[in-house]
Design an enzyme around this catalytic site. Structure first.
Site, PDB file in Angstrom:
ATOM      1  N   ALA A   1       0.832  -1.205   0.000  1.00 54.49           N
ATOM      2  CA  ALA A   1       0.000   0.000   0.000  1.00 54.49           C
ATOM      3  C   ALA A   1       0.864   1.252   0.000  1.00 54.49           C
ATOM      4  O   ALA A   1       0.641   2.186  -0.789  1.00 54.49           O
ATOM      5  CB  ALA A   1      -0.922  -0.009   1.218  1.00 54.49           C
TER       6      ALA A   1
ATOM      7  N   ARG B   1       3.300   1.145  -3.430  1.00 51.97           N
ATOM      8  CA  ARG B   1       2.758   0.958  -4.767  1.00 51.97           C
ATOM      9  C   ARG B   1       1.347   1.529  -4.949  1.00 51.97           C
ATOM     10  O   ARG B   1       1.104   2.366  -5.801  1.00 51.97           O
ATOM     11  CB  ARG B   1       2.743  -0.548  -5.114  1.00 51.97           C
ATOM     12  CG  ARG B   1       4.102  -1.223  -5.057  1.00 51.97           C
ATOM     13  CD  ARG B   1       5.055  -0.643  -6.064  1.00 51.97           C
ATOM     14  NE  ARG B   1       6.373  -1.279  -5.972  1.00 51.97           N
ATOM     15  CZ  ARG B   1       7.473  -0.766  -6.505  1.00 51.97           C
ATOM     16  NH1 ARG B   1       7.424   0.382  -7.167  1.00 51.97           N
ATOM     17  NH2 ARG B   1       8.636  -1.395  -6.373  1.00 51.97           N
TER      18      ARG B   1
ATOM     19  N   LYS C   1      -4.555  -9.635  -3.728  1.00 52.12           N
ATOM     20  CA  LYS C   1      -4.517 -11.056  -4.027  1.00 52.12           C
ATOM     21  C   LYS C   1      -3.756 -11.782  -2.932  1.00 52.12           C
ATOM     22  O   LYS C   1      -2.920 -11.171  -2.275  1.00 52.12           O
ATOM     23  CB  LYS C   1      -3.903 -11.334  -5.387  1.00 52.12           C
ATOM     24  CG  LYS C   1      -2.679 -10.531  -5.782  1.00 52.12           C
ATOM     25  CD  LYS C   1      -1.467 -10.490  -4.904  1.00 52.12           C
ATOM     26  CE  LYS C   1      -0.897 -11.823  -4.489  1.00 52.12           C
ATOM     27  NZ  LYS C   1       0.225 -11.648  -3.487  1.00 52.12           N
TER      28      LYS C   1
END
Length: 336
Positions: A16, A19, A98
């Protein structure tokens, strides 16, 4: 229709901070307006670093924030389901890291909750939005390499030392190489074939110190006796690639998953082995993902990748995990 989606971020995870938050802040249609951290001092430091105006000392407070439209959930895998469901109950759209959950049952529960509360949900496989992977899908649709029979995919990096404090190695937080990086290889094979695998066989390096796999190699069998080999590891040097083998040639993506902002290349070879390269300028694939998700939410349209796709990915991952635990094949029952 609002022009910008107002994002809130759960926690201050590395992905977080480094990116996704910068990508959203740089996007054309979104802004991170609030962040929640159970460590308030850490949350304030991160918010100051990346230009976030509000910091909440609890996840509950962020979900109750009326100025937040959507939640980015980068929490450890074992917490994805709980906080995505709670975000749905609060009426917030969710972009969840993911893998969507720690297993397919939890993923299905998340999808059901978001459907019931009428909120969008998407799994954050950012690589799918990179132009090189969009181009691969177009080449396959055109039949550029004929009938596709095999896919080879892998994602590895060396974690040195193997640190028990790392969430990737914590069993209670659903760590392990398969869930962390193997999920990309599984997803890439499904993206290429456009179908669901029927059977999984796998072997793993299971580290008893942590109670998780630190490396895994497997095979997914697709309809028509087509196969995908997938591998992942926390012990090998970096690789993140896939290759498609067809009757009339091959397509290779050498840096498929984490190209960062570097230029990339897709290599296409014909049946005689003559190779040509298509080059792509560096791009922020996290920004492309955030913009695509925000555009769908703001317009009230379906998100680019339906949440059911994430459940199907988890079903294949679950089958690989079961097969690896037994060192044998495992059937995948078709979804109804």
């Amino acid at each position: 229709m609002a022009e910008r989606l107002r994002w809130g971020v759960l926690g201050a995870a590395r992905v977080a901070r480094r990116r996704v938050i910068p990508a959203i802040q740089a996007s054309a249609n979104g802004a991170v307006v609030a962040l929640a951290s159970r460590d308030l001092d850490k949350g304030r430091a991160v918010a100051a670093e990346v230009g976030i105006g509000r910091v909440h000392g609890s996840y509950e407070a962020l979900l109750a924030d009326p100025g937040v439209d959507a939640i980015y959930n980068p929490l450890p895998n074992a917490l994805h389901a709980e906080w995505t469901v709670r975000a749905a109950e609060a009426g917030k759209a969710v972009l969840c890291e993911k893998p969507l959950a720690q297993d397919a049952d939890a993923a299905a529960h998340m999808v059901e909750a978001c459907v019931r509360h009428g909120v969008p949900l998407m799994e954050a496989f950012m690589y799918r939005f990179h132009p090189q992977n969009v181009r691969v899908r177009a080449l396959l649709a055109q039949g550029a390499i004929g009938h596709v029979d095999q896919v080879r995919a892998g994602f590895c990096f060396r974690m040195d030392p193997l640190d028990p404090a790392n969430v990737r190695l914590q069993r209670a937080l659903a760590g392990g190489a398969l869930l962390d990086v193997g999920s990309y290889a599984v997803n890439a094979s499904r993206m290429v074939f456009g179908e669901e695998p029927r059977r999984a066989t796998a072997w793993r390096d299971f580290d008893e110190r942590f109670g998780v796999d630190v490396a895994l190699a497997g095979v997914l069998e697709y309809p028509g006796r087509r196969f995908a080999t997938v591998d992942c590891s926390f012990k090998a040097g970096y690789s993140g690639w896939y290759m498609v083998l067809g009757s009339d040639g091959t397509i290779e993506v050498p840096r498929a998953f984490t190209p960062q902002l570097d230029d990339t290349v897709v290599v296409i070879a014909d049946a005689q082995g003559h190779r040509r390269a298509e080059r792509f300028a560096g791009v922020d694939q996290y920004r492309l993902m955030a913009e695509s998700f925000a555009a769908a939410v703001l317009a009230g349209e379906p998100v680019p990748y339906a949440p059911d796709d994430a459940v199907r990915n988890m079903r294949a991952i679950d089958a690989l995990a079961r097969a690896a635990a037994r060192n044998c094949g495992e059937d995948i029952t078709p979804m109804s």
